[in-house]
Design an enzyme around this catalytic site. Structure first.
Site, PDB file in Angstrom:
ATOM      1  N   ASN A 193     -21.593  51.383  28.084  1.00  0.00           N
ATOM      2  CA  ASN A 193     -20.580  50.458  27.585  1.00  0.00           C
ATOM      3  C   ASN A 193     -19.227  51.130  27.845  1.00  0.00           C
ATOM      4  O   ASN A 193     -19.019  52.253  27.404  1.00  0.00           O
ATOM      5  CB  ASN A 193     -20.813  50.241  26.085  1.00  0.00           C
ATOM      6  N   GLY A 194     -18.330  50.429  28.573  1.00  0.00           N
ATOM      7  CA  GLY A 194     -17.019  51.023  28.862  1.00  0.00           C
ATOM      8  C   GLY A 194     -16.665  50.836  30.330  1.00  0.00           C
ATOM      9  O   GLY A 194     -17.264  50.016  31.016  1.00  0.00           O
TER      10      GLY A 194
ATOM     11  N   GLU B 170      -4.410  29.503  15.152  1.00  0.00           N
ATOM     12  CA  GLU B 170      -5.810  29.873  14.939  1.00  0.00           C
ATOM     13  C   GLU B 170      -6.729  28.659  15.091  1.00  0.00           C
ATOM     14  O   GLU B 170      -7.815  28.758  15.682  1.00  0.00           O
ATOM     15  CB  GLU B 170      -5.962  30.534  13.555  1.00  0.00           C
TER      16      GLU B 170
ATOM     17  N   HIS C 177      11.080  20.596  21.560  1.00  0.00           N
ATOM     18  CA  HIS C 177      11.625  21.382  22.671  1.00  0.00           C
ATOM     19  C   HIS C 177      10.653  21.453  23.845  1.00  0.00           C
ATOM     20  O   HIS C 177      10.745  22.364  24.663  1.00  0.00           O
ATOM     21  CB  HIS C 177      11.990  22.778  22.164  1.00  0.00           C
TER      22      HIS C 177
END
Ligand code: F6R
Length: 609
Positions: free
Chosen positions: A100-101, A482, A505
């Site tokens: 992982n990485g 959200e 706007h």
């Protein structure tokens, strides 16, 4: 991104690895694989796609042994395919790695290894780890790993096994999480607690630049220089049942419904109506420093960033300290200014988000004070920040954050009140009014959850629309962001969140009958302004779905649909307004046949930049 698992012990290896991978699947689901050593022979099964595909392959071609490793992938280097699925092998096919990485210098290493005669089979960065270990292998796997890690650039947590040094799993960490589970005569390696919890509660969190060597006699720890380490055992109190669906169709729905409990637990033991005090035991910031804080910077990604935006309103209202909020991915590249009396708050559910950790580290390097708000005990953010406020949401498996968002709001509200109290900003007993309001929130959320079937009906009516606009103002502007994020990620519908006052706007040009607007309009200081914005949408034939207070009759005439929430102190409304928006996104995703727990292209924990 990606989940790694390893097991050494007497249980059926394929079931342990598959069950573990299912619990890690939220971290990535592009491909999966596992490797075991059986009677001295290394066997590998790999597939494109989800763990269920791997399960099917193993059903057709079973695999056995008493130790092995597994992986679920979120592709970075190399497209999702069976060939690029982990575990990756060396040339001799006796060493296999799950990782992982990202190995940032993999191209240079690959070139070097190719020149030495190594043969590569995949497009991945991970494969260099297997070849590098092979290159350094004499008799002992951990010594080869120790030599290999010194050459690896970037970040990694990997587990490796070899048929040449049997009955052993070696794990190395620099960056992404790696946890060792200590059972009775059995041992686990995992990217997070979920796969371990059903077997043991005793775990050890590897720190950066550490190696764990598991064999049947136990686990030994050493650093990258080979120095033996003695590590602390943590006992985890999470119940394994928390990582099951518990009768709900999806984790996301279960986690939405868990919010009252999660908020009660995040609040528990932290406020006292008797003393009027707040207890945040782990913040590790002296009252003297707290009194002097002149500026606060909040840094986070995604949903945690939205929580940070709400936190800005909480903090500015209650403490009168100016607050800035940054995306972690932007913060690390801007010319930030750290003042002497500045507090930097890092918000991260996982505590492992690469950009957020990078921001934390830059701040620490520049001697800034840091406080993390985090859900994962022992995660990197909690270990590296000066102090921490834990959100006690429990494990969140659904990729979309829900209960961790509202518990982050709770942590931010508690900290705002705490700081306001340290700065003597309250009149006598005023804080008790806030405490009472906080205690009422879980119950108010329950009353919104009772309306879930009404929200499901709304979803039925609106799920075929392809664009949505979410509007809110003041403390509910971040909730508009959200709400839109939840809809996008769960249902793949285009949705935009906007501060309602900004509509004129630009976004007003989009308004027409085909684009519904979700307007968050509790009766707070900006209510009248929201009503004007709603009228502007209606005048242009837009459809409006409003989230409003129960007793609000005025708004009823002005909108097409209404979801009522209980009234509250205006500053506390985000805890409530977000709930119907989470449910709305869930039900729309469901109606559109989307995979709500594991939306396409996403992963729960973004441990790469
Ligand atoms: C969205 C979501 C993501 C995360 C973001 C940060 O529902 O879950 O946007 O909020 O990836 O993750 P953490 O909080 O673990 O740093």
């Amino acid at each position: 991104m990606c989940g790694i698992i390893g097991y050494l012990g007497p249980k059926k290896i394929s079931s342990i690895l598959i069950e573990g991978l299912k619990k890690l699947e939220y971290r990535g689901y592009d491909s999966a694989g596992l490797a075991v050593v059986n009677k001295g022979k290394l066997e590998i099964r790999r597939v494109k796609g989800k763990i269920s595909n791997l399960e099917e392959i193993i059903r057709m071609s079973p695999i056995d042994g008493n130790y092995g490793i597994g992986h679920t992938r979120w592709a970075t280097h190399g497209r999702p395919s069976e060939e690029n699925a982990h575990p990756h092998r060396d040339c001799s096919e006796t060493i296999v790695v799950v990782h992982n990485g990202i190995i940032e210098n993999y191209l240079d290493l690959k070139k070097e290894l190719l020149e030495k005669g190594h043969i590569f089979r995949t497009e991945t960065d991970t494969e260099v780890i297997a070849h590098l270990i092979e290159e350094n292998f004499e008799k002992n796997l951990e010594i080869a790993v120790q030599k290999a890690v010194k050459k690896l650039g970037g970040v990694f947590a990997f587990a490796v096994i070899s048929s040449k040094d049997p009955e052993k799993i070696v794990t190395a960490k620099k960056g992404p999480p790696a946890i060792i589970g200590l059972g009775s005569d059995e041992y686990f390696v995992s990217s997070d607690l979920a796969p371990i919890l059903g077997h043991t509660k005793d775990v050890i969190f590897l720190d950066d630049e550490e190696i764990a060597v598991i064999d049947k006699n136990g686990v030994q720890f050493m650093n990258f220089q080979g120095k033996t380490l003695s590590k602390k055992i943590d006992t985890i109190t999470w119940d394994p049942i928390m990582v099951e669906k518990g009768g709900f169709k999806h984790f996301m729905l279960k986690e939405i419904f868990e919010q009252p409990r999660a908020l009660r637990e995040t609040l528990m033991g932290r406020i006292s109506l008797d003393t009027g005090k707040i207890y945040l035991d782990e913040i590790n910031l002296s009252p003297d420093f707290l009194r002097k804080i002149s500026r606060i910077n909040i840094i986070a990604c995604g949903t945690s960033y939205h929580a940070g935006l709400v936190g800005k309103y909480f903090l500015e209202n209650l403490t009168h300290i100016p607050v800035e909020v940054d995306y972690s991915s932007e913060y690390r590249y801007r010319d930030f200014i750290l003042e002497k009396n500045q507090l930097n708050i890092i918000i991260s559910q996982s505590g492992e988000t690469a950009d957020t950790l990078a921001a934390l580290r830059i701040i620490k390097k520049n001697k800034g004070k840091t406080l993390s708000i985090c859900n994962m005990k022992g995660s990197t953010a909690t270990r590296e920040a000066d102090g921490v406020i834990y959100t006690h949401a429990g494990p969140e498996i659904g990729v979309a954050s829900t209960k961790t968002f509202t518990t982050q709001l709770m942590a931010l509200m508690l900290f705002s009140l705490y700081l306001a109290q340290v700065k003597n900003r309250f009149k006598k007993n005023e804080i008790l009014t806030y405490f009472q309001e906080l205690q009422r929130i879980p119950h108010k959320i329950e009353s919104i959850l009772y309306q879930s079937s009404k929200i499901e009906n709304l979803a039925q009516k609106y799920f075929h629309y392809t664009d949505f606009l979410y509007l809110g103002r003041w403390v509910n502007f971040p909730i508009a962001l959200e709400g839109a994020l939840k809809l996008k990620e769960i249902s793949y519908i285009h949705a935009e969140g906007y501060p309602a006052g900004e509509m004129k706007h630009g976004p007003i040009a989009l308004i027409e009958e085909k684009m519904p607007t979700v307007a968050i309009a509790p009766k707070d200081r900006v209510y009248e302004k929201m009503l004007s914005n709603i009228s502007e949408v209606k005048t242009r034939n837009g459809i409006v779905l409003a989230v409003a207070w129960e007793e609000d009759k005025e708004i009823r005439e002005k909108v097409d649909e209404i979801i009522y929430i209980p009234s509250s102190h205006p500053l506390f409304t985000p805890f409530l307004t977000v709930i119907p928006l989470q449910l709305f996104a869930y039900y729309i995703g469901l109606k559109r046949g989307a995979d709500v727990d594991q939306p396409r292209n996403l992963a729960k924990s973004v441990t790469v930049e």
